[in-house]
Design a protein around this motif. Structure first.
Motif, PDB file in Angstrom:
ATOM      1  N   ALA A 130       0.750  -1.311   0.226  1.00 42.87           N
ATOM      2  CA  ALA A 130      -0.041   0.070  -0.285  1.00 42.87           C
ATOM      3  C   ALA A 130       1.238   1.890   0.150  1.00 42.87           C
ATOM      4  O   ALA A 130       0.581   2.161  -0.588  1.00 42.87           O
ATOM      5  CB  ALA A 130      -0.841  -0.276   1.583  1.00 42.87           C
ATOM      6  N   LEU A 131       2.028   1.094   0.397  1.00 42.39           N
ATOM      7  CA  LEU A 131       3.037   2.163   0.669  1.00 42.39           C
ATOM      8  C   LEU A 131       3.559   2.810  -0.922  1.00 42.39           C
ATOM      9  O   LEU A 131       4.314   2.252  -1.363  1.00 42.39           O
ATOM     10  CB  LEU A 131       4.394   2.117   1.044  1.00 42.39           C
ATOM     11  N   PRO A 132       3.465   4.117  -1.531  1.00 44.47           N
ATOM     12  CA  PRO A 132       4.097   4.467  -2.389  1.00 44.47           C
ATOM     13  C   PRO A 132       5.397   4.246  -2.779  1.00 44.47           C
ATOM     14  O   PRO A 132       5.641   4.450  -1.065  1.00 44.47           O
ATOM     15  CB  PRO A 132       3.703   5.799  -2.712  1.00 44.47           C
ATOM     16  N   ASN A 133       6.215   4.248  -3.594  1.00 45.53           N
ATOM     17  CA  ASN A 133       7.467   3.881  -3.829  1.00 45.53           C
ATOM     18  C   ASN A 133       7.681   2.638  -3.467  1.00 45.53           C
ATOM     19  O   ASN A 133       9.290   2.764  -3.972  1.00 45.53           O
ATOM     20  CB  ASN A 133       8.265   5.310  -3.057  1.00 45.53           C
ATOM     21  N   MET A 134       7.043   1.937  -3.072  1.00 45.11           N
ATOM     22  CA  MET A 134       7.909   0.687  -2.166  1.00 45.11           C
ATOM     23  C   MET A 134       7.279  -0.624  -3.419  1.00 45.11           C
ATOM     24  O   MET A 134       7.031  -0.683  -3.529  1.00 45.11           O
ATOM     25  CB  MET A 134       6.896   0.352  -0.706  1.00 45.11           C
ATOM     26  N   VAL A 135       8.871  -1.704  -3.470  1.00 42.05           N
ATOM     27  CA  VAL A 135       8.651  -3.119  -4.319  1.00 42.05           C
ATOM     28  C   VAL A 135       8.392  -3.716  -2.824  1.00 42.05           C
ATOM     29  O   VAL A 135       9.200  -3.508  -2.530  1.00 42.05           O
ATOM     30  CB  VAL A 135      10.817  -2.374  -4.892  1.00 42.05           C
ATOM     31  N   VAL A 136       7.951  -3.997  -3.642  1.00 45.28           N
ATOM     32  CA  VAL A 136       7.821  -5.782  -2.561  1.00 45.28           C
ATOM     33  C   VAL A 136       8.021  -6.976  -3.190  1.00 45.28           C
ATOM     34  O   VAL A 136       8.003  -7.287  -4.553  1.00 45.28           O
ATOM     35  CB  VAL A 136       6.072  -5.719  -2.096  1.00 45.28           C
ATOM     36  N   VAL A 137       9.360  -7.992  -2.680  1.00 49.61           N
ATOM     37  CA  VAL A 137       9.252  -8.942  -3.393  1.00 49.61           C
ATOM     38  C   VAL A 137       9.517 -10.401  -2.005  1.00 49.61           C
ATOM     39  O   VAL A 137       9.809 -10.552  -1.253  1.00 49.61           O
ATOM     40  CB  VAL A 137      11.038  -9.078  -3.533  1.00 49.61           C
ATOM     41  N   ALA A 138       8.766 -11.227  -3.098  1.00 52.81           N
ATOM     42  CA  ALA A 138       8.400 -12.360  -2.095  1.00 52.81           C
ATOM     43  C   ALA A 138       9.376 -13.795  -2.698  1.00 52.81           C
ATOM     44  O   ALA A 138       8.771 -14.374  -3.742  1.00 52.81           O
ATOM     45  CB  ALA A 138       7.289 -12.749  -1.885  1.00 52.81           C
ATOM     46  N   PRO A 139      10.551 -14.458  -2.655  1.00 51.61           N
ATOM     47  CA  PRO A 139      11.439 -14.877  -3.887  1.00 51.61           C
ATOM     48  C   PRO A 139      10.762 -16.324  -4.088  1.00 51.61           C
ATOM     49  O   PRO A 139      10.326 -16.698  -2.581  1.00 51.61           O
ATOM     50  CB  PRO A 139      12.793 -14.768  -3.004  1.00 51.61           C
ATOM     51  N   ALA A 140      10.348 -17.082  -4.770  1.00 53.66           N
ATOM     52  CA  ALA A 140      10.538 -18.678  -4.464  1.00 53.66           C
ATOM     53  C   ALA A 140      10.896 -19.424  -3.819  1.00 53.66           C
ATOM     54  O   ALA A 140      10.867 -19.712  -2.638  1.00 53.66           O
ATOM     55  CB  ALA A 140      10.263 -18.788  -5.927  1.00 53.66           C
ATOM     56  N   ASP A 141      12.504 -19.405  -3.139  1.00 56.35           N
ATOM     57  CA  ASP A 141      13.343 -19.999  -2.926  1.00 56.35           C
ATOM     58  C   ASP A 141      14.563 -19.876  -2.186  1.00 56.35           C
ATOM     59  O   ASP A 141      14.764 -18.254  -2.812  1.00 56.35           O
ATOM     60  CB  ASP A 141      13.826 -21.223  -4.254  1.00 56.35           C
ATOM     61  N   ALA A 142      15.828 -20.813  -1.790  1.00 56.88           N
ATOM     62  CA  ALA A 142      16.325 -19.769  -1.470  1.00 56.88           C
ATOM     63  C   ALA A 142      17.062 -19.163  -2.152  1.00 56.88           C
ATOM     64  O   ALA A 142      18.057 -18.169  -2.585  1.00 56.88           O
ATOM     65  CB  ALA A 142      17.973 -20.892  -0.877  1.00 56.88           C
ATOM     66  N   TYR A 143      18.128 -20.010  -3.501  1.00 50.89           N
ATOM     67  CA  TYR A 143      18.379 -19.851  -4.862  1.00 50.89           C
ATOM     68  C   TYR A 143      17.501 -18.099  -5.672  1.00 50.89           C
ATOM     69  O   TYR A 143      18.602 -17.311  -5.575  1.00 50.89           O
ATOM     70  CB  TYR A 143      18.556 -20.034  -6.444  1.00 50.89           C
ATOM     71  N   GLU A 144      16.757 -17.521  -5.453  1.00 53.04           N
ATOM     72  CA  GLU A 144      16.100 -16.755  -6.019  1.00 53.04           C
ATOM     73  C   GLU A 144      16.351 -15.651  -4.890  1.00 53.04           C
ATOM     74  O   GLU A 144      16.363 -14.515  -5.086  1.00 53.04           O
ATOM     75  CB  GLU A 144      14.586 -16.858  -6.384  1.00 53.04           C
ATOM     76  N   ALA A 145      16.027 -15.810  -3.055  1.00 48.90           N
ATOM     77  CA  ALA A 145      16.769 -15.305  -2.190  1.00 48.90           C
ATOM     78  C   ALA A 145      17.843 -14.310  -2.076  1.00 48.90           C
ATOM     79  O   ALA A 145      18.374 -13.301  -2.295  1.00 48.90           O
ATOM     80  CB  ALA A 145      16.610 -15.747  -0.868  1.00 48.90           C
ATOM     81  N   PHE A 146      18.815 -15.618  -3.223  1.00 50.75           N
ATOM     82  CA  PHE A 146      20.253 -15.464  -2.905  1.00 50.75           C
ATOM     83  C   PHE A 146      20.298 -13.625  -4.294  1.00 50.75           C
ATOM     84  O   PHE A 146      20.510 -12.820  -4.146  1.00 50.75           O
ATOM     85  CB  PHE A 146      21.323 -16.122  -3.220  1.00 50.75           C
ATOM     86  N   ALA A 147      19.966 -14.074  -5.192  1.00 46.88           N
ATOM     87  CA  ALA A 147      19.549 -13.684  -6.432  1.00 46.88           C
ATOM     88  C   ALA A 147      18.650 -12.155  -6.366  1.00 46.88           C
ATOM     89  O   ALA A 147      19.503 -10.999  -6.339  1.00 46.88           O
ATOM     90  CB  ALA A 147      19.002 -14.213  -7.560  1.00 46.88           C
ATOM     91  N   ALA A 148      17.911 -12.204  -5.505  1.00 54.00           N
ATOM     92  CA  ALA A 148      17.007 -10.813  -4.953  1.00 54.00           C
ATOM     93  C   ALA A 148      17.765  -9.881  -4.554  1.00 54.00           C
ATOM     94  O   ALA A 148      18.023  -9.226  -4.405  1.00 54.00           O
ATOM     95  CB  ALA A 148      15.795 -11.110  -4.674  1.00 54.00           C
ATOM     96  N   THR A 149      18.501 -10.319  -3.656  1.00 50.82           N
ATOM     97  CA  THR A 149      19.077  -9.862  -2.429  1.00 50.82           C
ATOM     98  C   THR A 149      20.021  -9.309  -3.479  1.00 50.82           C
ATOM     99  O   THR A 149      20.387  -7.720  -3.050  1.00 50.82           O
ATOM    100  CB  THR A 149      20.113 -10.453  -1.767  1.00 50.82           C
ATOM    101  N   LYS A 150      20.845  -8.940  -4.560  1.00 45.12           N
ATOM    102  CA  LYS A 150      21.726  -8.973  -5.181  1.00 45.12           C
ATOM    103  C   LYS A 150      21.493  -7.941  -5.792  1.00 45.12           C
ATOM    104  O   LYS A 150      21.386  -6.527  -6.278  1.00 45.12           O
ATOM    105  CB  LYS A 150      22.739  -9.577  -5.798  1.00 45.12           C
ATOM    106  N   ALA A 151      19.887  -7.907  -6.384  1.00 47.08           N
ATOM    107  CA  ALA A 151      19.410  -7.223  -7.545  1.00 47.08           C
ATOM    108  C   ALA A 151      19.260  -6.246  -6.571  1.00 47.08           C
ATOM    109  O   ALA A 151      18.949  -4.922  -7.006  1.00 47.08           O
ATOM    110  CB  ALA A 151      18.378  -7.774  -8.072  1.00 47.08           C
TER     111      ALA A 151
END
Lengths: 312, 276
Positions: A130-151
């Motif tokens: 609900a917050l303007p300007n906020m990106v919201v991410v929910a990675p599917a698994d551990a590998y995506e959590a790693f890649a998303a952190t880097k991104a």
């Protein structure tokens, strides 16, 4: 048999690499570094690790001040405290001035288990989305959590990432690329679109297998960025399949299901069934038992898909 | 900055006060009371104490000011305009649609505004972050945070106060505008803050208590705070809410209300009489 890995371990690994790669990165925690795995960063880079004690609101304010001074800040604690306890601080200090703060929460969803409802974040996507300007991410698994952190470290702006506590099945490749705002079609199908986030994506894949055996061809989308939502991928899929199911370890109020419903009613209205917790708090119990009791299994997705298909 | 004397600074403070009543009158709303109590300190900060460059608001070495009591934005905007961050004429756009001068300060909208504030209790945390970044980067800038007294009822301030001591933020100066009035009236009648100096001391801070309308005391306190080696410093300045306009003084009614036509004429007359 897919391997099971904890997302937070890979968050910690990514942070430890960022400690070497990016001198602007500062990591904060509120007395839970051992659980969120920010301790992995602390071990290799204590000079850029900030322990704030049990004071999440203060953590967000400090994060904003650090970001305003040129730092890329990762601030972590459990999902309920990272979002609910300090939502208004996030709103004013981080989202409004678009500061470079990543709020990364672990222990989201009902699979937190035995700690019970006080610790099971089931509303965090809704309030952060609900917050303007906020990106919201929910990675599917551990590998995506790693890649998303880097991104996220490369992205200059406010973001929220949610992860679970438990070991989740890995369904993506260890060297996967993550792009903020880009969904991926994990399995192609023609009869129903199943959109998941977090560990539910693996159950969506299981559900698609079951449906296939019953003659229903399901397309599975990993919607790991919930905001901004990849409406292009979503609409292209439902235009083909004609109906949709969402699956999230979160309330059906305000989360992925709501985001998809909003996108569909803005362009292509098709039947939509939402799998998630139903306007309820969780409770203590074994994670697997809770997932069954609260309707968060592959079987629940199968049932929802059949219902969605029948409503075409 | 020119080398202003004490009487120059007193005069600047009164000019800021005049801007405050004119801005809030033009806006028909806003918070004059706490703006007037803070005016002397704000003048001392922007025209004497702080290292800053209005032609280069993002200068890396600048001292940083965080206005935690964001509702007194008018006095901050007045100081920024008088210092040269933007034209003085812009001040009368306060609170009007499309103006950069929002009802509460917004980072990125107004040159010189460091952080977005307005929801009370958050500024000291933000200031801790800025001061901490300064320590990490080996910079010698100061971070100054002005707090309202009623605002100290927000618990987050005390989280930040504990953190500042723990992190050794000797480069952080908090200033409490102790005018003793909040919207509902006397702070001690709402939820009492006293003994306030002892609270800060017990949180590990240096405490300096001054008359917030005595320019010499203000300047001395800032210099002393800047020289602190072991602890963060709080300056508790005893002030009069509405200072400089007779009928606003010690009047909680002017916390969040502008003058009507008749009051405005009198306020302007009183302030003009003391401005050189």
């Amino acid at each position: 048999m897919t391997e099971k890995l904890a997302q937070r371990n890979y968050y910690g690994k990514a942070l430890a690499e960022l400690a070497k790669e990016d001198p602007k990165v500062v990591v904060m925690d509120a007395d839970l570094a051992g659980s969120t795995k920010t301790s992995d960063f602390q071990k290799v880079c204590p000079e850029r690790f900030v322990e704030v004690g049990i004071a999440e609101s203060n953590m967000i304010g400090i994060a904003a001040g650090l970001a305003a001074s040129g730092k890329t800040v990762f601030a972590s604690t459990f999902g309920v405290f990272a979002t609910g306890r300090c939502w208004e601080q996030i709103r004013l200090a981080v989202a409004y001035p678009k500061l470079n703060v990543k709020i990364v929460a672990t222990h989201c969803g009902i699979s937190v288990g035995e700690d019970g409802a006080s610790h099971q974040a089931l509303e965090d996507i809704a309030i952060m989305r609900a917050l303007p300007n906020m990106v919201v991410v929910a990675p599917a698994d551990a590998y995506e959590a790693f890649a998303a952190t880097k991104a996220l470290a490369k992205y200059n702006g406010p973001a929220y990432m949610r992860m679970g506590r438990a070991d989740f099945p890995t369904i993506l490749e260890p060297d996967m690329e993550f792009q903020i705002g880009k969904a991926s079609v994990l399995r192609e199908g023609t009869d129903v679109t199943i959109v998941g986030c977090g560990q539910m994506v693996s159950f969506c894949m299981d559900a698609a297998e079951t449906l296939q055996a019953e003659g229903i061809s399901a397309e599975v989308i990993n919607m790991s960025t919930i905001k901004p939502l990849d409406t292009e991928t979503l609409i292209a899929s439902v235009s083909k399949t004609g109906c949709c199911v969402t699956a999230e370890e979160h309330s059906i109020i305000g989360g992925l299901g709501s985001a998809v419903a909003e996108a569909l009613c803005d362009s292509t209205c098709v039947p939509l069934e939402r799998v998630g917790t139903k306007d309820t708090f969780g409770e203590s119990g074994k994670p697997a038992d809770l997932m069954v009791k609260y309707g968060l299994t592959a079987d629940d997705i199968v049932a929802a898909a059949k219902k969605s298909v029948s409503r075409k | 900055m020119a080398d202003y004397t004490v009487s120059d600074l007193e005069n600047i403070a009164n000019k800021l006060r005049l801007h405050v009543v004119e801005m809030t009158y033009a806006a028909r709303s806003g918070h004059p009371g706490g703006s007037l109590s803070a005016a002397d300190m704000i003048a001392a900060l922007y025209f004497k104490f702080m290292k800053h460059d209005p032609s280069n608001p993002s200068w890396d070495e600048r001292d940083r000011f965080v206005l935690s009591k964001g509702h007194v934005a008018p006095v901050l905007y007045a100081a920024l305009a008088e210092a040269g961050y933007f034209p003085v004429e812009d001040l009368l756009t306060l609170r009007k649609m499309g103006s950069k001068l929002q009802g509460h300060p917004v980072r990125g909208k107004v040159p010189g505004v460091e952080m977005s504030t307005g929801s009370l209790g958050q500024g000291l945390s933000m200031a801790c972050g800025i001061a901490l970044a300064g320590k990490m980067d080996g910079k010698d800038y100061k971070t100054i945070c002005m707090l309202g007294d009623g605002e100290l009822q927000e618990g987050q301030n005390w989280e930040a106060a504990m953190f500042a001591r723990q992190a050794g933020l000797t480069n952080l100066i908090a200033i409490v505008d102790r005018n003793r009035l909040q919207i509902t009236g006397d702070t001690e009648g709402a939820v009492g803050l006293e003994p306030l100096p002892e609270k800060w001391k017990s949180f590990g801070w240096n405490v300096i208590i001054i008359d917030g309308h005595n320019m010499r005391q203000i300047l001395e306190a800032l210099d002393k705070a800047a020289a602190a080696k072991a602890r963060p410093t709080v300056i508790i300045m005893k002030t009069v809410k509405g200072k400089g306009v007779s009928f606003m003084e010690n009047n909680a009614g002017f916390h969040g209300k502008a003058c009507n036509d008749e009051e405005q004429a009198k306020a302007v007359e009183e302030l003009k009489a003391v401005i050189q």
